[in-house]
Design a protein around this motif. Structure first.
Motif, PDB file in Angstrom:
ATOM      1  N   LEU A  70       0.815  -1.211   0.000  1.00 21.56           N
ATOM      2  CA  LEU A  70       0.000   0.000   0.000  1.00 21.56           C
ATOM      3  C   LEU A  70       0.850   1.263   0.000  1.00 21.56           C
ATOM      4  O   LEU A  70       0.420   2.315  -0.487  1.00 21.56           O
ATOM      5  CB  LEU A  70      -0.939   0.006   1.206  1.00 21.56           C
ATOM      6  CG  LEU A  70      -2.122  -0.976   1.147  1.00 21.56           C
ATOM      7  CD1 LEU A  70      -2.829  -1.032   2.489  1.00 21.56           C
ATOM      8  CD2 LEU A  70      -3.086  -0.573   0.046  1.00 21.56           C
ATOM      9  N   LYS A  71       2.069   1.172   0.525  1.00 20.35           N
ATOM     10  CA  LYS A  71       2.942   2.337   0.572  1.00 20.35           C
ATOM     11  C   LYS A  71       3.306   2.841  -0.820  1.00 20.35           C
ATOM     12  O   LYS A  71       3.671   4.010  -0.972  1.00 20.35           O
ATOM     13  CB  LYS A  71       4.218   2.002   1.349  1.00 20.35           C
ATOM     14  CG  LYS A  71       4.004   1.672   2.817  1.00 20.35           C
ATOM     15  CD  LYS A  71       5.322   1.346   3.498  1.00 20.35           C
ATOM     16  CE  LYS A  71       5.120   1.006   4.961  1.00 20.35           C
ATOM     17  NZ  LYS A  71       6.410   0.669   5.630  1.00 20.35           N
ATOM     18  N   VAL A  72       3.256   1.959  -1.795  1.00 19.42           N
ATOM     19  CA  VAL A  72       3.623   2.353  -3.156  1.00 19.42           C
ATOM     20  C   VAL A  72       2.445   2.186  -4.122  1.00 19.42           C
ATOM     21  O   VAL A  72       2.626   1.930  -5.305  1.00 19.42           O
ATOM     22  CB  VAL A  72       4.842   1.549  -3.654  1.00 19.42           C
ATOM     23  CG1 VAL A  72       6.093   2.003  -2.932  1.00 19.42           C
ATOM     24  CG2 VAL A  72       4.638   0.049  -3.477  1.00 19.42           C
ATOM     25  N   MET A  73       1.233   2.347  -3.609  1.00 22.98           N
ATOM     26  CA  MET A  73       0.038   2.247  -4.438  1.00 22.98           C
ATOM     27  C   MET A  73      -0.809   3.503  -4.320  1.00 22.98           C
ATOM     28  O   MET A  73      -1.250   3.866  -3.229  1.00 22.98           O
ATOM     29  CB  MET A  73      -0.828   1.046  -4.016  1.00 22.98           C
ATOM     30  CG  MET A  73      -0.339  -0.304  -4.438  1.00 22.98           C
ATOM     31  SD  MET A  73      -1.607  -1.557  -4.043  1.00 22.98           S
ATOM     32  CE  MET A  73      -0.831  -3.039  -4.664  1.00 22.98           C
ATOM     33  N   GLU A 144      12.760  14.852   1.534  1.00 21.17           N
ATOM     34  CA  GLU A 144      11.411  14.752   2.090  1.00 21.17           C
ATOM     35  C   GLU A 144      10.580  13.608   1.501  1.00 21.17           C
ATOM     36  O   GLU A 144       9.726  13.050   2.179  1.00 21.17           O
ATOM     37  CB  GLU A 144      10.655  16.071   1.877  1.00 21.17           C
ATOM     38  CG  GLU A 144      11.216  17.239   2.656  1.00 21.17           C
ATOM     39  CD  GLU A 144      10.972  17.131   4.151  1.00 21.17           C
ATOM     40  OE1 GLU A 144      10.052  16.413   4.555  1.00 21.17           O
ATOM     41  OE2 GLU A 144      11.721  17.760   4.920  1.00 21.17           O
ATOM     42  N   LEU A 145      10.818  13.269   0.242  1.00 19.57           N
ATOM     43  CA  LEU A 145       9.987  12.257  -0.405  1.00 19.57           C
ATOM     44  C   LEU A 145      10.491  10.851  -0.125  1.00 19.57           C
ATOM     45  O   LEU A 145      11.700  10.611  -0.040  1.00 19.57           O
ATOM     46  CB  LEU A 145       9.947  12.475  -1.920  1.00 19.57           C
ATOM     47  CG  LEU A 145       9.062  13.606  -2.440  1.00 19.57           C
ATOM     48  CD1 LEU A 145       9.041  13.589  -3.959  1.00 19.57           C
ATOM     49  CD2 LEU A 145       7.646  13.515  -1.907  1.00 19.57           C
ATOM     50  N   HIS A 146       9.540   9.920  -0.001  1.00 20.08           N
ATOM     51  CA  HIS A 146       9.877   8.506   0.147  1.00 20.08           C
ATOM     52  C   HIS A 146      10.668   8.066  -1.083  1.00 20.08           C
ATOM     53  O   HIS A 146      10.315   8.424  -2.214  1.00 20.08           O
ATOM     54  CB  HIS A 146       8.585   7.692   0.275  1.00 20.08           C
ATOM     55  CG  HIS A 146       8.797   6.255   0.627  1.00 20.08           C
ATOM     56  ND1 HIS A 146       9.198   5.312  -0.293  1.00 20.08           N
ATOM     57  CD2 HIS A 146       8.662   5.588   1.814  1.00 20.08           C
ATOM     58  CE1 HIS A 146       9.292   4.135   0.297  1.00 20.08           C
ATOM     59  NE2 HIS A 146       8.981   4.273   1.572  1.00 20.08           N
ATOM     60  N   TRP A 149       8.613   6.832  -3.911  1.00 26.47           N
ATOM     61  CA  TRP A 149       7.430   7.657  -4.144  1.00 26.47           C
ATOM     62  C   TRP A 149       6.922   7.551  -5.576  1.00 26.47           C
ATOM     63  O   TRP A 149       5.715   7.464  -5.824  1.00 26.47           O
ATOM     64  CB  TRP A 149       7.774   9.113  -3.819  1.00 26.47           C
ATOM     65  CG  TRP A 149       6.746  10.118  -4.233  1.00 26.47           C
ATOM     66  CD1 TRP A 149       5.609  10.443  -3.565  1.00 26.47           C
ATOM     67  CD2 TRP A 149       6.764  10.926  -5.406  1.00 26.47           C
ATOM     68  NE1 TRP A 149       4.918  11.412  -4.242  1.00 26.47           N
ATOM     69  CE2 TRP A 149       5.610  11.722  -5.383  1.00 26.47           C
ATOM     70  CE3 TRP A 149       7.656  11.052  -6.478  1.00 26.47           C
ATOM     71  CZ2 TRP A 149       5.301  12.637  -6.393  1.00 26.47           C
ATOM     72  CZ3 TRP A 149       7.356  11.955  -7.489  1.00 26.47           C
ATOM     73  CH2 TRP A 149       6.192  12.743  -7.434  1.00 26.47           C
ATOM     74  N   LEU A 150       7.824   7.534  -6.539  1.00 24.18           N
ATOM     75  CA  LEU A 150       7.417   7.547  -7.941  1.00 24.18           C
ATOM     76  C   LEU A 150       6.579   6.324  -8.312  1.00 24.18           C
ATOM     77  O   LEU A 150       5.716   6.400  -9.185  1.00 24.18           O
ATOM     78  CB  LEU A 150       8.655   7.620  -8.844  1.00 24.18           C
ATOM     79  CG  LEU A 150       8.394   7.718 -10.356  1.00 24.18           C
ATOM     80  CD1 LEU A 150       7.617   8.986 -10.679  1.00 24.18           C
ATOM     81  CD2 LEU A 150       9.704   7.686 -11.122  1.00 24.18           C
ATOM     82  N   LEU A 151       6.812   5.202  -7.636  1.00 25.73           N
ATOM     83  CA  LEU A 151       6.093   3.978  -7.975  1.00 25.73           C
ATOM     84  C   LEU A 151       4.587   4.114  -7.761  1.00 25.73           C
ATOM     85  O   LEU A 151       3.800   3.364  -8.347  1.00 25.73           O
ATOM     86  CB  LEU A 151       6.631   2.804  -7.155  1.00 25.73           C
ATOM     87  CG  LEU A 151       8.106   2.440  -7.380  1.00 25.73           C
ATOM     88  CD1 LEU A 151       8.477   1.223  -6.553  1.00 25.73           C
ATOM     89  CD2 LEU A 151       8.380   2.196  -8.859  1.00 25.73           C
ATOM     90  N   LYS A 152       4.182   5.037  -6.907  1.00 23.89           N
ATOM     91  CA  LYS A 152       2.750   5.255  -6.676  1.00 23.89           C
ATOM     92  C   LYS A 152       2.070   5.850  -7.896  1.00 23.89           C
ATOM     93  O   LYS A 152       0.841   5.805  -8.009  1.00 23.89           O
ATOM     94  CB  LYS A 152       2.535   6.193  -5.490  1.00 23.89           C
ATOM     95  CG  LYS A 152       2.969   5.643  -4.142  1.00 23.89           C
ATOM     96  CD  LYS A 152       2.780   6.660  -3.046  1.00 23.89           C
ATOM     97  CE  LYS A 152       1.325   7.038  -2.846  1.00 23.89           C
ATOM     98  NZ  LYS A 152       1.149   7.942  -1.683  1.00 23.89           N
ATOM     99  N   HIS A 153       2.833   6.427  -8.802  1.00 24.45           N
ATOM    100  CA  HIS A 153       2.249   7.249  -9.851  1.00 24.45           C
ATOM    101  C   HIS A 153       2.552   6.774 -11.259  1.00 24.45           C
ATOM    102  O   HIS A 153       2.294   7.480 -12.231  1.00 24.45           O
ATOM    103  CB  HIS A 153       2.719   8.692  -9.667  1.00 24.45           C
ATOM    104  CG  HIS A 153       2.510   9.198  -8.278  1.00 24.45           C
ATOM    105  ND1 HIS A 153       3.506   9.248  -7.337  1.00 24.45           N
ATOM    106  CD2 HIS A 153       1.385   9.616  -7.649  1.00 24.45           C
ATOM    107  CE1 HIS A 153       3.021   9.688  -6.195  1.00 24.45           C
ATOM    108  NE2 HIS A 153       1.730   9.925  -6.355  1.00 24.45           N
TER     109      HIS A 153
END
Length: 425
Positions: A70-73, A144-146, A149-153
Motif C-alpha cells: 500500500l505504501k507504493v500504491m 522529504e519524499l519517500h 514515491w514515484l512507484l505510486k504514480h
C-alpha cells in the motif's frame, strides 16, 4: 479483428460507486440507483463542483496483499488490484494450479496525479518567507519524499502488482490512452490469447477522476453544475444535458481460451467475438466528428460476422457532454440503426480509464441475466442524438450480443463485440 478460436470470460471483479463485487454492483445497477454523491474524502469546499461517483466503502487493507504494498500504491492502483483479486476469485483461479508462464496481465490506466500530502513537506522547505524558491526544490524533494514515491504514480504499476501477486509470468502490458484504455486492455489481452502466447489473461482498467489535483488540473469547463440535484446531473443523450460527472472505479475480467476454460470446468460467462480501434487524427484541433467510432463499429461488426439487427444493445460511452454525445449517437445510428443503447455513466459518472472495463462488466452481467440495464436521467430525447436509449427500467428480450464502445475527445475510438451465456454460479 475477429478470432480464429474462442476467447471466453470466466471471472469478473468490479469496484465502483455502485458497490464492490458483482452482486452489489448488479443489484444497484438494475435498480437504477445512482452512485453520485457529495465528495467527502477531502475538503472540496473550494471546488465549484463538489459531487461525483465516489466509492465510499472501499478499505484497501481488505483487498491488497501484502499490505506493505500500500505504501507504493495510489488509489487507482489499489482499486485495480482489488478488482483483479475479485475477478480471480470469481473465476476459481485464486490459489489454483496453473502454468505461470501462460498467464498474463493487461491493464488500462490514466495519468496518476500526486497526493498533495506527499509533496507538502518538500513544498514547505522550498519557501523563503511566502515565496516559492525553485533553487531549494531539488534538495527538499530528495530529503522529504519517500525513495519509492514515484512507484505510486506510474500507470504500469497496476499490471505489475497484479502479476507479482498472482505469479503471472506471461505477457504483461499497460494501456494509457485516456478513456479508451480499459476496453483496449481487454482487446489486447484477447489478442494475446488468440496469438497463442497465453491461456489465461487478466485484463481491466482503473481510474480516479476525483483526485483533488486532477480536479484542479482539469478544471470544470466540461462538468455538469447541477448541484441542486446531483443524482440527475449526468444525462447522456438527453436534450438537457450540461456536462459530465467525474467518478472513480475499476473492473477486471478473466479471459481464457475456451479449451482451457472447459478443461478446468470453469463456468463460461461470455465470449469475445471481435474488436476494433480507430482514430481521428484531427480531432484535437478541429473537434470530434465520430468518424473513428463509425469505423471501429463497422470493423468490429465485420470481424464478428454480425448484422446490425443481431446486436442486442450498445453499451455507449455516453459521457453527457453536448458535442461528444452528439457525435457518438450519430455514429451509432449510422452504423447500427435503431439498436437499444444504454449509458452506465448516468449512474457511475466518468471513471476515466476504468470506465470501459466497468461498463463492459455491466453488459456481461446484464446479458447473462437477459436484461439490458437502463440509462438514468434520460427524460427528453434530443434530435441531435438519434439513438434509442434504454430508460425507465431494464430491457428484456434482446439478443445475447452486445457492443461496448468508448470514445475520446482526442479522436481515439474502440468497439468490442461480446456474446454472453447464462450465469450458473
Amino acid at each position: 479483428m475477429g478470432f480464429t478460436f474462442e476467447v471466453v470470460v470466466t471471472g469478473i471483479g468490479v469496484v465502483s460507486p455502485l458497490g464492490i463485487g458483482t452482486d452489489t454492483f448488479w443489484r444497484r445497477l438494475v435498480a437504477g440507483e445512482s452512485g453520485i454523491k457529495p465528495l467527502d474524502r477531502f475538503d472540496a469546499s473550494a471546488l465549484s463542483v463538489r459531487f461525483g461517483g465516489q466509492i465510499t466503502d472501499f478499505d484497501p487493507k481488505e483487498h491488497v496483499r501484502p499490505r506493505k504494498s500500500l505504501k507504493v500504491m495510489s488509489r487507482e492502483i489499489q482499486l485495480g488490484f482489488a478488482a483483479a483479486e475479485l475477478a480471480m476469485a470469481d473465476a476459481g483461479l485464486a490459489g489454483a494450479a496453473r502454468d505461470p508462464d501462460r498467464f498474463g496481465v493487461v491493464f488500462g490506466g490514466d495519468m496518476i496525479y500526486a497526493d498533495l500530502e506527499d509533496l507538502a513537506g518538500a513544498y514547505r522547505r522550498s519557501l523563503r518567507g511566502r515565496q516559492f524558491d525553485f533553487s531549494l526544490w531539488s534538495e527538499a524533494v530528495h530529503e522529504e519524499l519517500h525513495p519509492l514515491w514515484l512507484l505510486k504514480h506510474l500507470p504500469n504499476m497496476t499490471a505489475s502488482h497484479v502479476a507479482i501477486a498472482h505469479d503471472a509470468r506471461g505477457p504483461n502490458n499497460s494501456i494509457v490512452l485516456g478513456d479508451v484504455s480499459g476496453l483496449l486492455a481487454v482487446a489486447e489481452a484477447v489478442s494475446v490469447i488468440q496469438r497463442g502466447w497465453a491461456d489465461v489473461m487478466l485484463a481491466g482498467g482503473t481510474g480516479c477522476r476525483l483526485h483533488p489535483t486532477a480536479l484542479v488540473a482539469r478544471g470544470d469547463a466540461l462538468l455538469s453544475h447541477r448541484a441542486d440535484d446531483f443524482r440527475r446531473a449526468c444525462r447522456p443523450f438527453d436534450r438537457d444535458r450540461d456536462g459530465l460527472v467525474n467518478g472513480e472505479g475499476a473492473a477486471a475480467i478473466v479471459l481464457e481460451a475456451r479449451v482451457h476454460a472447459e478443461r478446468r470446468g470453469a463456468p463460461i460467462l461470455g465470449r469475445l467475438l471481435s474488436w476494433a480501434s480507430r482514430c481521428e487524427p484531427k480531432a484535437r484541433r478541429e473537434g470530434v466528428t465520430g468518424s473513428s467510432l463509425r469505423q471501429a463499429i463497422r470493423a468490429a461488426l465485420a470481424g464478428a460476422r454480425l448484422e446490425p439487427r443481431s446486436i442486442g444493445h450498445v453499451n455507449a460511452h455516453g459521457v453527457g457532454t453536448i458535442d461528444m454525445d452528439g457525435a457518438e449517437a450519430t455514429a451509432i445510428a449510422a452504423e447500427l440503426g435503431p439498436v437499444p443503447v444504454t449509458a452506465p455513466k448516468s449512474l457511475l459518472g466518468h471513471l476515466g480509464a476504468g470506465g470501459g472495463a466497468v461498463e463492459l462488466v455491466a453488459s456481461v452481467l446484464g446479458r447473462g441475466r437477459g436484461l439490458v440495464p437502463a440509462t438514468l436521467n434520460y427524460d427528453t430525447p434530443d434530435p441531435a442524438c438519434p439513438v434509442k436509449v434504454v430508460h425507465g427500467g431494464p430491457l428484456a428480450g434482446r439478443p445475447a450480443t452486445a457492443r461496448a464502445v468508448n470514445f475520446c475527445s482526442t479522436g481515439q475510438a474502440v468497439a468490442v463485440a461480446i456474446a454472453t451465456e447464462p450465469r450458473v454460479h
